[in-house]
Design a protein around this motif. Sequence first.
Motif, short mmCIF file in Angstrom:
data_model
loop_
_atom_site.label_atom_id
_atom_site.label_comp_id
_atom_site.label_asym_id
_atom_site.label_seq_id
_atom_site.Cartn_x
_atom_site.Cartn_y
_atom_site.Cartn_z
N SER A 52 0.82 -1.21 0.00
CA SER A 52 0.00 0.00 0.00
C SER A 52 0.86 1.27 0.00
O SER A 52 0.32 2.37 0.09
CB SER A 52 -0.95 -0.01 1.20
N GLY A 53 2.19 1.10 -0.07
CA GLY A 53 3.08 2.24 -0.15
C GLY A 53 3.55 2.77 1.19
O GLY A 53 4.16 3.84 1.25
N GLN A 54 3.29 2.03 2.26
CA GLN A 54 3.72 2.48 3.59
C GLN A 54 5.03 1.80 3.98
O GLN A 54 5.18 0.59 3.80
CB GLN A 54 2.65 2.11 4.62
N ALA A 55 5.93 2.57 4.52
CA ALA A 55 7.21 2.02 4.97
C ALA A 55 7.02 1.23 6.25
O ALA A 55 6.20 1.59 7.10
CB ALA A 55 8.21 3.15 5.20
N LEU A 56 7.80 0.16 6.38
CA LEU A 56 7.80 -0.60 7.62
C LEU A 56 8.59 0.16 8.68
O LEU A 56 9.56 0.86 8.37
CB LEU A 56 8.45 -1.97 7.41
N ASN A 57 8.20 0.01 9.93
CA ASN A 57 8.96 0.59 11.04
C ASN A 57 9.63 -0.55 11.81
O ASN A 57 9.46 -1.73 11.48
CB ASN A 57 8.06 1.46 11.92
N ASP A 58 10.37 -0.20 12.83
CA ASP A 58 11.09 -1.20 13.61
C ASP A 58 10.15 -2.23 14.22
O ASP A 58 10.48 -3.42 14.27
CB ASP A 58 11.93 -0.54 14.70
N ASP A 59 8.99 -1.81 14.69
CA ASP A 59 8.02 -2.75 15.26
C ASP A 59 7.53 -3.74 14.22
O ASP A 59 7.33 -4.92 14.52
CB ASP A 59 6.83 -2.01 15.88
N ASP A 60 7.31 -3.27 12.98
CA ASP A 60 6.89 -4.16 11.91
C ASP A 60 7.98 -5.18 11.58
O ASP A 60 7.69 -6.35 11.30
CB ASP A 60 6.61 -3.37 10.61
N ARG A 61 9.21 -4.72 11.58
CA ARG A 61 10.32 -5.59 11.18
C ARG A 61 10.71 -6.61 12.25
O ARG A 61 11.29 -7.65 11.92
CB ARG A 61 11.54 -4.74 10.82
N ALA A 62 10.40 -6.34 13.50
CA ALA A 62 10.86 -7.21 14.60
C ALA A 62 10.47 -8.68 14.41
O ALA A 62 11.34 -9.56 14.52
CB ALA A 62 10.38 -6.67 15.94
N PRO A 63 9.19 -9.01 14.14
CA PRO A 63 8.87 -10.44 14.00
C PRO A 63 9.51 -11.06 12.75
O PRO A 63 9.87 -12.24 12.75
CB PRO A 63 7.34 -10.47 13.90
N TRP A 64 9.68 -10.26 11.71
CA TRP A 64 10.34 -10.75 10.50
C TRP A 64 11.80 -11.07 10.79
O TRP A 64 12.30 -12.14 10.42
CB TRP A 64 10.20 -9.69 9.41
N LEU A 65 12.49 -10.18 11.49
CA LEU A 65 13.90 -10.40 11.81
C LEU A 65 14.05 -11.60 12.75
O LEU A 65 15.04 -12.34 12.66
CB LEU A 65 14.51 -9.14 12.42
N GLU A 66 13.08 -11.81 13.62
CA GLU A 66 13.10 -12.98 14.50
C GLU A 66 13.02 -14.26 13.66
O GLU A 66 13.73 -15.24 13.93
CB GLU A 66 11.95 -12.92 15.50
N ARG A 67 12.17 -14.24 12.64
CA ARG A 67 12.07 -15.40 11.74
C ARG A 67 13.39 -15.64 11.02
O ARG A 67 13.84 -16.79 10.89
CB ARG A 67 10.96 -15.19 10.71
N ILE A 68 14.02 -14.57 10.55
CA ILE A 68 15.32 -14.70 9.87
C ILE A 68 16.35 -15.28 10.84
O ILE A 68 17.08 -16.22 10.50
CB ILE A 68 15.81 -13.33 9.33
N ARG A 69 16.40 -14.73 12.05
CA ARG A 69 17.35 -15.23 13.06
C ARG A 69 17.12 -16.71 13.34
O ARG A 69 18.07 -17.49 13.45
CB ARG A 69 17.22 -14.42 14.35
N ASP A 70 15.85 -17.11 13.43
CA ASP A 70 15.54 -18.51 13.71
C ASP A 70 15.94 -19.43 12.55
O ASP A 70 16.39 -20.56 12.77
CB ASP A 70 14.05 -18.67 14.02
N VAL A 71 15.79 -18.96 11.32
CA VAL A 71 16.23 -19.74 10.15
C VAL A 71 17.74 -19.93 10.21
O VAL A 71 18.25 -21.04 9.98
CB VAL A 71 15.80 -19.04 8.84
N VAL A 72 18.47 -18.86 10.51
CA VAL A 72 19.93 -18.93 10.61
C VAL A 72 20.32 -19.92 11.71
O VAL A 72 21.23 -20.74 11.53
CB VAL A 72 20.53 -17.53 10.85
N PHE A 73 19.62 -19.88 12.83
CA PHE A 73 19.88 -20.82 13.93
C PHE A 73 19.66 -22.26 13.47
O PHE A 73 20.48 -23.15 13.75
CB PHE A 73 18.98 -20.48 15.13
#
Length: 171
Positions: A52-73
């Motif tokens: 919709s053209g809205q930028a993500l903020n840190d709160d939006d990115r937090a669960p995504w980054l957790e998923r990335i971290r878990d994949v790396v683990f």
Amino acid sequence: MAQPDAGTSLIIMGVSSTGKSVVGAQLATQLGAKFIDGDDLHPKANILKMASGQALNDDDRAPWLERIRDVVFSVEQKNEVAVVVCSALKRAYRDQIREGNGQVRFLHLHGDFELIAQRMQARKGHFMPLSLLENQYNTLELPGAEEADVTAIGVEVPLAQVVKRCVDAVR
């Protein structure tokens, strides 16, 4: 070709349209590694917000980054090798991915704004609109010398050369 150590995750990072997914997929093929596109790990709400053209903020990115971290683990625990695409724009995001993971390296794909904007405009079938590119550049915290696990890879050359630069950096 020299292979990264078992358990290693190579994070292909950078702003949108630097070629992370294409480069990552080709690098994974050349290394015989698993390929994981971090865009596929975004929660539905993030995809809808960006579309919709809205930028993500840190709160939006937090669960995504957790998923990335878990994949790396998981990759590390299973002694696999993976190439993972994740913008990882801020030092705090990279630190979150590093948390609890000892075998993670970052390849930072970068280019000037004009080049990347041209590439983004030519892109089809992606949920990230051009209007958010400036926000990504403003959010980007360039890795400094203290982040020894990050290698900068310029994308001003043809795709095959970018992939070769990544392969050379991994060796």
